[in-house]
Design a protein around this motif. Structure first.
Motif, PDB file in Angstrom:
ATOM      1  N   GLU A   8     -17.587 -12.986  18.291  1.00 58.33           N
ATOM      2  CA  GLU A   8     -17.033 -13.729  17.149  1.00 58.33           C
ATOM      3  C   GLU A   8     -18.028 -13.766  15.998  1.00 58.33           C
ATOM      4  OE1 GLU A   8     -15.352 -18.227  16.199  1.00 58.33           O
ATOM      5  OE2 GLU A   8     -15.338 -17.472  18.267  1.00 58.33           O
ATOM      6  N   MET A  11     -18.381 -10.628  13.887  1.00 60.12           N
ATOM      7  CA  MET A  11     -17.294 -10.402  12.937  1.00 60.12           C
ATOM      8  C   MET A  11     -17.467 -11.185  11.653  1.00 60.12           C
ATOM      9  SD  MET A  11     -14.156 -10.422  15.698  1.00 60.12           S
ATOM     10  CE  MET A  11     -12.867 -10.304  14.454  1.00 60.12           C
ATOM     11  N   ALA A 181      -9.619  -9.533  12.143  1.00 63.94           N
ATOM     12  CA  ALA A 181      -8.864 -10.667  12.686  1.00 63.94           C
ATOM     13  C   ALA A 181      -7.442 -10.725  12.141  1.00 63.94           C
ATOM     14  CB  ALA A 181      -9.600 -11.966  12.377  1.00 63.94           C
ATOM     15  N   ASP A 182      -7.207 -10.069  11.010  1.00 60.78           N
ATOM     16  CA  ASP A 182      -5.915 -10.190  10.341  1.00 60.78           C
ATOM     17  C   ASP A 182      -5.507  -8.825   9.794  1.00 60.78           C
ATOM     18  OD1 ASP A 182      -3.719 -10.777   8.791  1.00 60.78           O
ATOM     19  OD2 ASP A 182      -4.608 -12.564   7.872  1.00 60.78           O
TER      20      ASP A 182
END
Length: 406
Positions: A8, A11, A181-182
């Motif tokens: 995490e 990122m 993430a998107d």
């Protein structure tokens, strides 16, 4: 911090800018560790190398994406990459790779050295003119991009007038290779994929009508005579991949290398004075600040493991190449930038079935370019604050200002 938290953090903007402290935290969990449900990450050199070379660990091809990432084909960037050798598995990978390798041969690459030398000196002449008054020159735009894009475009047969447009398109497209993430972050990548596909469709049509002695003509001829060996979508996807991979990582290799020379004046003096070899320097740049930081694989066979960690069917694996290249089990003082190392063998070009076809070309360009750059500009120095690209997988600089004249 556990493995999932480390991923995490990688990122985040800070993690992308400097992932190495996070790699060391991951190393503290072991050479291979869990980082989520059905996910593991490997940071050990031996373990990453093992997974890269084991054909039982596969890449996420179109069939797997369809199963685990429904709707992936709505993104033209992901769809196009899934049709290339980068994201294909047996038997399609071997079929396509053998065709590309047959025209992208070691002999053909070796024969490029005089052209690379000529291109290097032409670009250095232009840099000298740009910076003659002492003003900064952006090394990334003026040299690190233009050298490899010119070489790969000569091989492909891309007209010189078209080459200026590819740096921004490649930057946008390669967002599809990042951990995101998107999917809204893929808008520019999809637009770039569409534009590059259209460009090569038009160029392929021209070569069908008027073949030349270049890679596009050679691959077009294969696709035209036997679509079972290379379909039209596969042709376009692999032409785009050859273009982007042909300069993207080499651009980063050159930029990362020069930045390291500025940070390590003893290495700059050694390379300039001949006590360090260009080949040794290139290998250490690849090891110390790899242009490719990570890749991933999926286990589709029960009974597999990476190191001592089991990887049952369906397990995904992050292979942290940048961390493996600094593994203290493999390298003495891995935190030191030392171009005099022997037997470096960085994993930056991958390994096994997906070993980079352009590795020899990238090394050739770096080995020619860096000594010539230092010889041409004895007063070469930083010309301002460099700016890193906001990327994790493909690590490099957006801008790297230099002064070529006092």
């Amino acid at each position: 911090m556990d493995g999932a938290a480390i991923v995490e953090q990688l990122m985040t903007e800070d993690g992308r800018n400097d992932p190495y402290p996070l790699y060391e935290l991951a190393r503290g969990l072991g050479p291979v560790s869990r980082c989520g449900e059905d996910m593991i990450m490997a940071v050990g050199h031996r373990e990453v190398n093992q997974a890269l070379r084991n054909a039982a660990f596969v890449v996420a091809d179109s069939d797997l994406r369809e199963r685990w990432e429904p709707g992936f084909a709505d993104h033209s960037s992901k769809l196009m990459l899934s049709r290339s050798i980068l994201e294909s598995n047996a038997p399609h990978h071997a079929r396509m790779r053998s065709l590309i390798a047959s025209v992208f041969t070691a002999r053909r690459v070796a024969a490029l050295e005089p052209a690379v030398v000529a291109a290097v000196h032409r670009l250095l002449d232009e840099m000298a003119e740009q910076g003659a008054d002492g003003s900064p020159v952006d090394f990334m735009d003026s040299f690190a991009f233009r050298l490899p894009v010119g070489v790969i475009c000569e091989l492909l047969g891309v007209p010189e007038a078209d080459r200026y447009r590819f740096r921004s398109l490649a930057s946008d497209l390669t967002a599809a290779l990042e951990i995101i993430a998107d999917d809204s972050e893929l808008v520019a990548a999809d637009e770039a994929a569409d534009e590059l596909s259209s460009y090569f469709a038009e160029l392929a049509a021209q070569r069908r009508a008027h073949p030349q002695d270049d890679l596009v003509s050679a691959l077009v001829q294969v696709a035209a005579t036997d679509e079972a060996r290379l379909s039209e979508p596969e042709l376009l996807a692999n032409l785009v991949l050859l273009l982007v991979a042909g300069f993207e990582t080499t651009t980063n290799l050159l930029g990362n290398g020069l930045a390291l020379l500025f940070d390590h004046p003893e290495a700059l003096a050694g390379l300039r004075g001949g006590t360090l070899t260009p080949a040794g320097f290139t290998e250490e740049v690849l090891r110390f600040d790899s242009p490719v930081q990570l890749t991933s694989r999926i286990s589709l066979t029960d009974g597999l493991r990476i190191g001592e960690v089991e990887a049952p069917y369906g397990t995904g694996a992050f292979l942290l190449i940048g961390a493996a290249n600094r593994d203290p089990v493999r390298y003495e003082h891995p935190e030191r930038f030392d171009p005099s190392r022997r037997d470096s063998q960085p994993l930056s070009f991958g390994g096994g079935p997906h070993y980079c076809l352009g590795a020899q070309l990238a090394r050739l360009e770096s080995n020619v370019a860096m000594p010539a750059l230092l010889a041409r500009f004895p007063a070469l120095a930083p010309g301002g604050e460099p700016v890193r690209r906001d990327r994790l997988v493909l690590r490099g600089y957006q801008t790297l200002p230099v002064v070529v004249q006092p």
